[in-house]
Enzyme design. Structure first.
Site, PDB file in Angstrom:
ATOM      1  N   CYS A 133      13.695 -17.519  14.431  1.00  9.44           N
ATOM      2  CA  CYS A 133      14.102 -17.776  13.050  1.00  9.44           C
ATOM      3  C   CYS A 133      12.891 -18.202  12.257  1.00  9.44           C
ATOM      4  CB  CYS A 133      15.143 -18.880  13.013  1.00  9.44           C
ATOM      5  SG  CYS A 133      14.460 -20.417  13.611  1.00  9.44           S
ATOM      6  N   CYS A 176      10.877 -21.142  13.436  1.00  9.40           N
ATOM      7  CA  CYS A 176       9.828 -20.873  14.423  1.00  9.40           C
ATOM      8  C   CYS A 176       8.534 -20.548  13.695  1.00  9.40           C
ATOM      9  CB  CYS A 176      10.200 -19.685  15.302  1.00  9.40           C
ATOM     10  SG  CYS A 176      11.601 -19.992  16.362  1.00  9.40           S
ATOM     11  N   ASP A 230       8.613   4.529  -5.995  1.00 12.74           N
ATOM     12  CA  ASP A 230       7.597   5.562  -5.888  1.00 12.74           C
ATOM     13  C   ASP A 230       8.225   6.834  -6.453  1.00 12.74           C
ATOM     14  OD1 ASP A 230       5.395   7.076  -4.858  1.00 12.74           O
ATOM     15  OD2 ASP A 230       6.700   7.683  -3.197  1.00 12.74           O
ATOM     16  N   ASP A 247       7.767   6.071   0.389  1.00 11.29           N
ATOM     17  CA  ASP A 247       7.816   6.776   1.662  1.00 11.29           C
ATOM     18  C   ASP A 247       6.450   7.084   2.237  1.00 11.29           C
ATOM     19  OD1 ASP A 247       7.109   8.590  -0.294  1.00 11.29           O
ATOM     20  OD2 ASP A 247       7.978  10.277   0.789  1.00 11.29           O
ATOM     21  N   ASP A 280       2.014   4.106   0.100  1.00  5.64           N
ATOM     22  CA  ASP A 280       2.935   3.053  -0.323  1.00  5.64           C
ATOM     23  C   ASP A 280       2.943   1.876   0.643  1.00  5.64           C
ATOM     24  OD1 ASP A 280       3.922   4.538  -2.516  1.00  5.64           O
ATOM     25  OD2 ASP A 280       5.195   5.688  -1.142  1.00  5.64           O
TER      26      ASP A 280
END
Lengths: 806, 69
Positions: free
Chosen positions: A13, A16, A422, A621, A625
């Site tokens: 989590c 941590c 994008d 994609d 990016d």
């Protein structure tokens, strides 16, 4: 200054992450620590004069975490191994709990035996020091560093149970069996929560792994004798020659020595139309070679190469990504000291407090109250609150092809006020299509398309393919072209049905002395919209023009509209030119445009927006990016394109569907609402119990009742209710409902034709219904969405010789 | 260029003949195809390097026709 990047195992989590941050950050010589829970990585900047790498690793190991092999596959295997270990612990703990439960039920039903307390004592020790041993390591290491977290909370409770039980062996005021029983129960619960958090995480990364191409990157090296050998990229040197075949990824940056080809740089630059490249041109690693075979000389490797520069930007972005503290940890920050506080209050109350009022003290009662506070202080359902909401939300998302990689992604969704999109491959399909056709007066449109399609049908160039597809979709069967000659990337000359056809860029036609009329408003209109115009001449005279463009995805408008309705600000971010970007933005209704953004600047633009106190989601994609996806508060990779983008993202939208973005927002937001409710439920039972326990009147059995009640409540809440909006649900149902298309098929003359159509279509497509009307020459096809659409139906009909018209 | 004549026995109407013509002409290498309904015959002019009778037969079978030499 040195940097160390490590993959860490065992993080459950964001607490941590915080613990690691704190433990390492406080060491001398450490300049900066960045822990990413989503990627299970830590990035440390340190001064090697003050601290060494093994020391840093030791801190992590001391804290109870493991250091993973950076090799992608190994890391996944280790994660699976961890999950297995955890599951085994859980099974052992579960068995011990069952035994404890049997004893307690015996006791509650009035069957008393002298050995009950002793047996539960053994069970408590076995659970805490057997399967629960790992928790102690973690709890101790964090306590030692002054960090209070859920592991400490558990240990407070478990040890209080143990001490209370031991006291009960001698003092009947302490219910020994119950105290021991509580230790067993809460330890098991803790292991269960840890396991479920682990399971959620492992499942997410397993899905990610399936998307990744884990093959090492290789290149085909050509030696002096002209022999080709496949080698890993690392083994290449600058000046080496590599051969790249059509359809392959370009592995390195280089200069073309031989060959010509269309190179798709869209994932690198965002440019939607492939570039034509030949001898002397430079190419960039990561782009795709489409049409021809190339011989390339390597010009940059290692740190200088484009892909490595991107990797550096990703790391940089990772370090600068705004952190999210999970809600549960924000609550724990106050809750843990609160419990400790109540414990101190209860012992003080029964000793000092009582003495002040009555002059007497009641130490046993004070101890009882204190132990009780700790036992009740462990909120069992807490550990389940987030994983359960995530299991529900994640499962729902997965059904829609959305992969949520981390709990943080869920949490932050509702706060996103800016969505950066994008262009190529995200808003648009990513390949050119014919958007308009103009024919001169003397030309029949049918002839025009037929000849154009015929001339282009053997060219692999995407623009040519777009023309061929368009012609075929219009139902034209293409004649064979003879004697053709092409100037790659410019145009083509072919003899078809005795006519000379010239097809290509306007420039190419002018070179071939074809006159393009002065009145070219059609051309300039299209060029203003960022379209590419090509022309065709037959017999030396212009016969018509095509306008081609990368078109919007079918669901782009709807998606943008919904996002705007939700008051999210939209930005179009692209490497492509301003004109094309503006045309697309106008079509879809986005006002803010950032065009011609270099790959290394994309993440910077995201940071600029974040500096205005905004939470940003980035959808993209491409390789270019990736740094921006990492930098954004939520990075969303769309499509199954590039590994780098997928690895950088927090949310993965599989497939081309853009509307998944809206669904991701809805599911994310609603799942988080569930998490909040779950936490409230988890804390409320214990929150009431803790102050009551200070009285020393509450028996530890109440801790178990609170546990069962809160866990049941959390479970019920997690799986109850709807996570997706009515609008999206309705849309889905609509989509599932049937769609019908009616074609006029003039050359369907007899029953035999009808039979053929039925047979072919039902064989090729699933779940379609066909109605035919022979007299009207009509075919009506009803289908649910899926792989069936207008063009696939037409194609099938054309293939068996029909000419469908709408 | 090669010329070949064969029979398509299951032509049922003018439309079938027209469609068969379309199917044959769509094949890479077929220069010209002429299918007549009356005598159920197909006359094809084609480049034997690029296509063959077997390919034509296959293409026709996809559309529910048979071809006999």
């Amino acid at each position: 200054m040195q940097t160390l990047q490590l993959h860490i195992g065992g993080m459950a989590c964001s607490f941590c992450a915080q613990s690691i941050d704190k433990a390492i950050g406080q060491r001398e010589g450490v300049k900066k620590v960045n822990v990413s829970l989503a990627h299970e990585q830590v990035l440390i900047e340190y001064d090697s004069g003050d601290i060494k790498e093994p020391n840093l690793k030791q801190i992590l190991l001391d804290l109870g975490y493991t250091i993973r092999d950076p090799d992608k596959v190994k890391a996944f295997q280790e994660q699976q191994q961890e999950l297995k270990t955890h599951r085994n612990r859980l099974l052992v703990a579960f068995g011990l709990t069952l035994a404890a439960l049997v004893i307690m039920i015996m006791m509650w039903s009035g069957v008393m035996a002298w050995w009950h307390p002793w047996a539960t004592f053994v069970l408590a020790l076995a659970t805490m020091f057997g399967p629960g041993w790992y928790i102690k390591k973690k709890a101790w290491q964090s306590l030692r560093r002054g960090i209070l977290n859920q592991h400490n909370l558990l240990e407070f409770g478990a040890f209080s149970g143990l001490i209370g039980g031991i006291a009960g062996l001698y003092n009947p005021a302490f219910p020994a069996t119950e105290f021991f029983g509580v230790s067993v129960f809460i330890t098991t619960y803790h292991i269960l929560s840890g396991w479920s958090a682990n399971k959620v995480r492992a499942r997410a990364s397993e899905s990610v792994r399936k998307l990744l191409d884990l093959q090492p990157d290789t290149a085909r090296r050509v030696d002096e004798d002209g022999n080709e050998r496949e080698v890993e990229i690392d083994q290449l040197d600058i000046g080496d020659q590599v051969r790249i075949r059509p359809g392959e990824n370009i592995p390195v940056d280089g200069e073309i020595l031989e060959g010509r080809s269309g190179v798709d740089e869209s994932i690198v630059t965002g440019e939607s139309i492939p570039m034509e490249k030949g001898g002397g041109d430079t190419i960039v690693g990561g782009s795709i070679n489409q049409t021809g075979t190339l011989l390339v000389q390597v010009t940059a490797l290692g740190d200088d190469s484009f892909l490595n520069q991107i990797a550096r930007h990703i790391e940089e972005a990772r370090a600068m990504k705004p952190g999210i503290i999970q809600l549960v940890d924000r609550v724990l920050k106050y809750y843990v000291p609160g419990v400790v506080g109540f414990a101190i209050v209860s012992i003080l109350m029964w000793t000092l407090g009582l003495w002040l009022i009555t002059g007497q003290t009641n130490l046993p009662r004070g101890i009882f109250a204190m132990l009780d506070v700790f036992v009740l202080g462990y909120p069992c359902a807490l550990g389940m609150a987030t994983p359960l909401a995530m299991i529900r939300g994640g499962g729902m998302a997965a059904d829609r092809g959305i992969l949520m990689r981390s709990g943080e992604a869920f949490q932050i969704m509702k706060d996103i006020d800016t969505v950066v999109l994008d262009k190529t491959g995200t808003l648009t399909i990513g390949e050119p299509k014919v958007v308009d056709v103009l024919t001169t007066e003397q030309t029949r449109q049918n002839d025009f398309l037929r000849l154009a399609g015929a001339a282009e049908q053997h060219s692999e160039h995407p623009l040519a393919q777009a023309v061929v597809n368009y012609a075929k979709n219009e139902g034209e069967s293409l004649p064979e072209a003879e004697e053709f000659d092409s100037t790659t990337g410019k145009g083509i000359r072919a003899d078809i049905e005795g006519q000379t056809v010239i097809l290509g860029s306007l420039e190419y036609l002018e070179q071939q002395s074809v006159e393009i009329p002065a009145d070219t408003s059609w051309i300039s209109d299209h060029e203003d919209q960022g379209h590419t115009v090509i022309a065709m001449a037959t017999g030396g005279r212009l016969s018509g023009l095509f306008a081609l463009a990368d078109t919007l995805k079918a669901d782009a408008n709807e998606t943008v509209g919904r996002l705007k309705d939700q008051d999210r600000n939209l930005v179009l971010l692209t490497g492509d030119n301003e004109r094309t970007a503006r045309a697309i933005a106008e079509q879809v209704g986005i006002e803010q445009i950032e065009a011609r953004v270099q790959p290394d600047q994309k993440a910077e633009r995201i940071r600029d927006i974040q500096e205005q106190d905004k939470r940003v989601a980035m959808v993209g994609d491409g390789i270019n990016d990736a740094p921006a996806l990492t930098q954004a508060d939520v990075g969303m990779a769309i499509g199954t394109g590039t590994d780098i983008a997928i690895e950088s993202a927090d949310v993965i939208l599989m497939g081309e569907r853009l509307y998944a973005l809206v669904e991701a927002f809805e599911i994310g937001g609603n799942s988080f609402r569930k998490t909040k409710q779950n936490l409230l439920l988890a804390f409320s039972f214990n929150g009431i119990g803790v102050p009551l326990a200070t009285t020393g009147l509450l028996y530890p059995v109440w801790a178990m009742i609170a546990m069962v009640a809160s866990v049941t409540a959390v479970l019920a809440n997690s799986f109850w209710g709807r996570l997706i909006s009515k609008a999206s649900k309705y849309r889905e149902e609509q989509k599932e409902q049937q769609q019908t298309i009616t074609y006029r098929v003039p050359n369907m003359h007899c029953e035999h034709c009808v039979e053929t159509i039925n047979k072919t279509l039902t064989q090729r497509f699933e779940n379609i219904k066909i109605q035919t009307d022979l007299e009207q020459h009509e075919v009506t096809v009803a289908f649910t969405n899926g792989n069936v659409n207008d063009s696939s139906l037409r194609e099938a009909l054309v293939e068996i010789g029909f000419k469908p018209e709408k | 260029m090669e010329k070949l004549t064969f029979t398509i026995p299951d032509l049922h109407c003018e439309g079938c003949a027209e469609r068969s013509t379309n199917i044959l002409e769509r094949l890479d290498g077929v220069q010209e195809a002429k299918v007549t309904f009356e005598d159920k015959s197909a006359k094809v002019e084609f480049d034997s390097d690029k296509t063959s009778f077997d390919e034509m037969k296959q293409a026709l079978e996809k559309a529910n026709y048979t071809a006999e030499k």
